[in-house]
Design an enzyme around this catalytic site. Structure first.
Site, PDB file in Angstrom:
ATOM      1  N   HIS A  96      -2.496   0.452  -5.940  1.00  0.00           N
ATOM      2  CA  HIS A  96      -2.542   1.453  -4.858  1.00  0.00           C
ATOM      3  C   HIS A  96      -1.096   1.841  -4.521  1.00  0.00           C
ATOM      4  CE1 HIS A  96      -3.069   3.219  -0.887  1.00  0.00           C
ATOM      5  NE2 HIS A  96      -4.355   3.349  -1.170  1.00  0.00           N
ATOM      6  N   GLU A 164      -4.947   9.563  -6.776  1.00  0.00           N
ATOM      7  CA  GLU A 164      -4.549   9.682  -5.375  1.00  0.00           C
ATOM      8  C   GLU A 164      -3.145  10.272  -5.264  1.00  0.00           C
ATOM      9  OE1 GLU A 164      -6.750   6.865  -2.657  1.00  0.00           O
ATOM     10  OE2 GLU A 164      -5.231   5.618  -3.569  1.00  0.00           O
TER      11      GLU A 164
HETATM   12  C1  PEP Z   1      -6.358   5.261   0.449  1.00  0.00           C
HETATM   13  O1  PEP Z   1      -5.992   4.342   1.200  1.00  0.00           O
HETATM   14  O2  PEP Z   1      -6.555   5.055  -0.757  1.00  0.00           O
HETATM   15  C2  PEP Z   1      -6.557   6.587   1.029  1.00  0.00           C
HETATM   16  C3  PEP Z   1      -6.957   7.556   0.249  1.00  0.00           C
HETATM   17  O3  PEP Z   1      -6.319   6.725   2.361  1.00  0.00           O
HETATM   18  P1  PEP Z   1      -6.763   7.966   3.295  1.00  0.00           P
HETATM   19  O4  PEP Z   1      -8.201   8.256   3.000  1.00  0.00           O
HETATM   20  O5  PEP Z   1      -6.530   7.478   4.684  1.00  0.00           O
HETATM   21  O6  PEP Z   1      -5.909   9.127   2.921  1.00  0.00           O
END
Ligand code: PEP
Length: 237
Positions: A96, A164
């Site tokens: 992450h 992400e």
């Molecule tokens: C995450 O922690 O992987 C994330 C996507 O956080 P958020 O949904 O708060 O942006």
């Protein structure tokens, strides 16, 4: 909706006390889950056992990171995969962006973590991405990260990719939908067997639109996973 979607719920370093965990678990248990979703709740290691024992069985429980060691040994402060497995984890996030930053992880470290998962019953969700939303998407960097996942698949390991964009995490700004489609399409063009979920400010405000993106296999949700009202919208959609 025909295919099973994966919803990862990342509690991050929350909540503060076990009493608050109990409240959250009760709220989660009241939600009637949509059978089209596989829902995995990623909780801090110290809450794994409680959450597994008290959350209804339709939920799957996961850890937020895997250590670099297997089994047991003189590695003070470390937690092995077998340990998180023994208290109920079936999945773990790996790499992450917050973990990469806090623990100063290199791509080599991530590969080592994936190697450890290979010898365990933990299925990794490999988080990949790039910098701020204003940055050009670095497809070469994404390719390097995806290759680790394809190698993992080759050796018969099950793996999921969470795309992400760092600038979307916790900012309330979802990446442009065209860009999500472009990057996820690029990842799947490297290996069409890869399942790819999107993470970055997913909430009840945008879930309807995100659900129109057919190429996505689901979502990784951080902040909204702590707000059961929002969660209900996302999970029962
Ligand atoms: C995450 O922690 O992987 C994330 C996507 O956080 P958020 O949904 O708060 O942006």
């Amino acid at each position: 909706m025909s295919k099973l979607k994966i919803i990862g719920l990342n509690w991050k370093m929350n909540p503060l006390t076990l009493s608050e965990v109990k409240v959250l678990v009760e709220q989660y248990n009241q939600i009637q889950l949509n059978p089209n979703y596989e829902v995995i709740v990623f909780v801090p290691d110290c809450y794994l056992r409680y959450v597994r024992e008290n959350l209804k069985n339709e939920y799957i429980v996961g850890a937020q990171d895997v250590g670099n060691y297997n089994g047991v040994g003189a590695f003070t402060g470390e937690v092995s995969l077998q340990m998180i497995c023994s208290v109920g984890a079936q999945y773990s996030l790996v790499g992450h962006s917050e973990t990469r930053k806090i623990r100063n992880l290199s791509e080599k470290d991530i590969i080592q973590k994936l190697d450890s998962c290979q010898n365990s019953n933990i299925i990794p969700i490999l988080c990949i991405g790039y910098g701020q939303l204003s940055d050009q998407i670095d497809l070469e960097l994404i390719k390097v990260q995806v290759i680790s996942a394809t190698k993992y698949l080759e050796s018969n390991g099950e793996i999921i990719i969470a795309f992400e964009p760092v600038g979307s995490i916790g900012t309330g700004k979802v990446l442009e939908y065209d860009e999500i489609i472009r990057v996820v399409g690029f990842i799947k063009s490297i290996d069409s067997r890869l399942k790819v979920i999107y993470g970055g400010s997913v909430s009840d405000q945008n879930i309807n639109n995100l659900n129109q993106i057919d190429i996505l296999d689901g979502y990784l949700i951080g902040g909204a996973s702590l707000k059961p009202k929002i969660l209900k919208t996302v999970l029962t959609h």
